[in-house]
Enzyme design. Structure first.
Site, mmCIF file in Angstrom:
data_model
loop_
_atom_site.group_PDB
_atom_site.id
_atom_site.type_symbol
_atom_site.label_atom_id
_atom_site.label_comp_id
_atom_site.label_asym_id
_atom_site.label_seq_id
_atom_site.Cartn_x
_atom_site.Cartn_y
_atom_site.Cartn_z
ATOM 1 N N HIS A 187 5.239 -8.664 -7.079
ATOM 2 C CA HIS A 187 4.822 -9.328 -8.323
ATOM 3 C C HIS A 187 4.133 -10.656 -8.011
ATOM 4 O O HIS A 187 3.045 -10.950 -8.539
ATOM 5 C CB HIS A 187 6.043 -9.609 -9.208
ATOM 6 C CG HIS A 187 6.616 -8.422 -9.896
ATOM 7 N ND1 HIS A 187 5.864 -7.521 -10.613
ATOM 8 C CD2 HIS A 187 7.906 -7.995 -9.993
ATOM 9 C CE1 HIS A 187 6.662 -6.588 -11.120
ATOM 10 N NE2 HIS A 187 7.895 -6.845 -10.754
ATOM 11 N N HIS A 205 10.154 -6.011 -4.033
ATOM 12 C CA HIS A 205 9.706 -5.763 -5.415
ATOM 13 C C HIS A 205 9.207 -7.059 -6.049
ATOM 14 O O HIS A 205 8.109 -7.107 -6.624
ATOM 15 C CB HIS A 205 10.871 -5.176 -6.217
ATOM 16 C CG HIS A 205 10.591 -4.986 -7.672
ATOM 17 N ND1 HIS A 205 10.334 -3.754 -8.232
ATOM 18 C CD2 HIS A 205 10.513 -5.869 -8.705
ATOM 19 C CE1 HIS A 205 10.115 -3.879 -9.532
ATOM 20 N NE2 HIS A 205 10.227 -5.163 -9.836
ATOM 21 N N GLU A 206 10.013 -8.106 -5.950
ATOM 22 C CA GLU A 206 9.629 -9.386 -6.557
ATOM 23 C C GLU A 206 8.472 -10.043 -5.807
ATOM 24 O O GLU A 206 7.596 -10.663 -6.424
ATOM 25 C CB GLU A 206 10.836 -10.324 -6.605
ATOM 26 C CG GLU A 206 11.993 -9.817 -7.441
ATOM 27 C CD GLU A 206 11.598 -9.493 -8.874
ATOM 28 O OE1 GLU A 206 10.700 -10.166 -9.426
ATOM 29 O OE2 GLU A 206 12.190 -8.553 -9.445
#
Length: 226
Positions: A38, A34-35
């Protein structure tokens, strides 16, 4: 999905262990993705802050937040350490911030689809025994947690990703005024999470997302897990 404590109270210790393992898998494998999503999106759009801070990695130690990690294990919803972004490096700050923000939840949705597909595959193709049963529900629970994380992070509440997406559609003055209350909104969000007030809404939305993600595997395999 019942909580770990609910399964233990019912004497369903195997299911409790499966839930714990699936949440550990999400913490150490899915939250970093998820990170990373980003960071990769920000880097692609011109901001290399995440790269300079060593966040373009799948190493969970670079991403995990202690409180967010505990929340995943206890409630199935939590968070990692946010990736730093410098909007001044973007060509179109408003649009690019929204694209960077939504990359994380989209990664969770993609993971939810893949894990759910594997759960359907194992359930439909493999003979059911203790091992295949555990593997099937491990992937199904991992899919459910990723769906819940996507829904949770898309809420238009600071500091969640949805608040950055909201910035792309709200007039600047209204967004600035809204963000003036970020600290109080964040405290309110934590209270709602720990008291379980948000559980119903998040469960409803994540169940709807799981139903959508189950359409293709259901058509292919002709079975249902929900």
């Amino acid at each position: 999905m019942l909580s770990i404590f609910s399964y233990m109270a019912k004497g369903q210790y195997m299911m409790a262990i499966i839930v714990i393992l699936s949440r550990a898998f999400v913490v150490f494998c899915c939250l970093p993705l998820h990170e990373l999503a980003h960071g990769l999106m920000a880097n692609k759009l011109g901001d290399n802050t995440a790269k300079l801070q060593g966040r373009l990695t799948l190493n969970p130690l670079a991403h995990l937040n202690p409180i967010g990690t505990v929340m995943i294990f206890l409630f199935g919803i939590g968070y990692a350490k946010p990736v730093s972004v410098n909007a001044n490096n973007f060509k179109n700050p408003k649009r690019d911030m929204a694209l960077t923000a939504i990359a994380g939840p989209l990664a969770n949705i993609a993971l939810a689809f893949v894990f759910n597909f594997f759960a359907y595959l194992f359930y439909a193709v493999l003979p059911m025994n203790a091992v295949t049963y555990a593997v099937t529900w491990f992937f199904f629970y991992a899919a459910e947690i990723n769906a819940a994380l996507a829904v949770f992070n898309l809420l238009p509440i600071p500091p969640l990703d949805g608040s950055k997406v909201l910035a792309a559609v709200l007039p600047y003055k209204q967004y600035v005024k809204y963000m003036q209350y970020e600290r109080y909104i964040m405290i309110g969000l934590m209270i709602l999470l720990f008291t379980g007030v948000l559980n119903g809404a998040i469960t409803f939305l994540s169940d709807a997302l799981m139903a959508l993600l189950s359409v293709i595997p259901h058509l292919i395999f002709g079975v249902s897990l929900s």
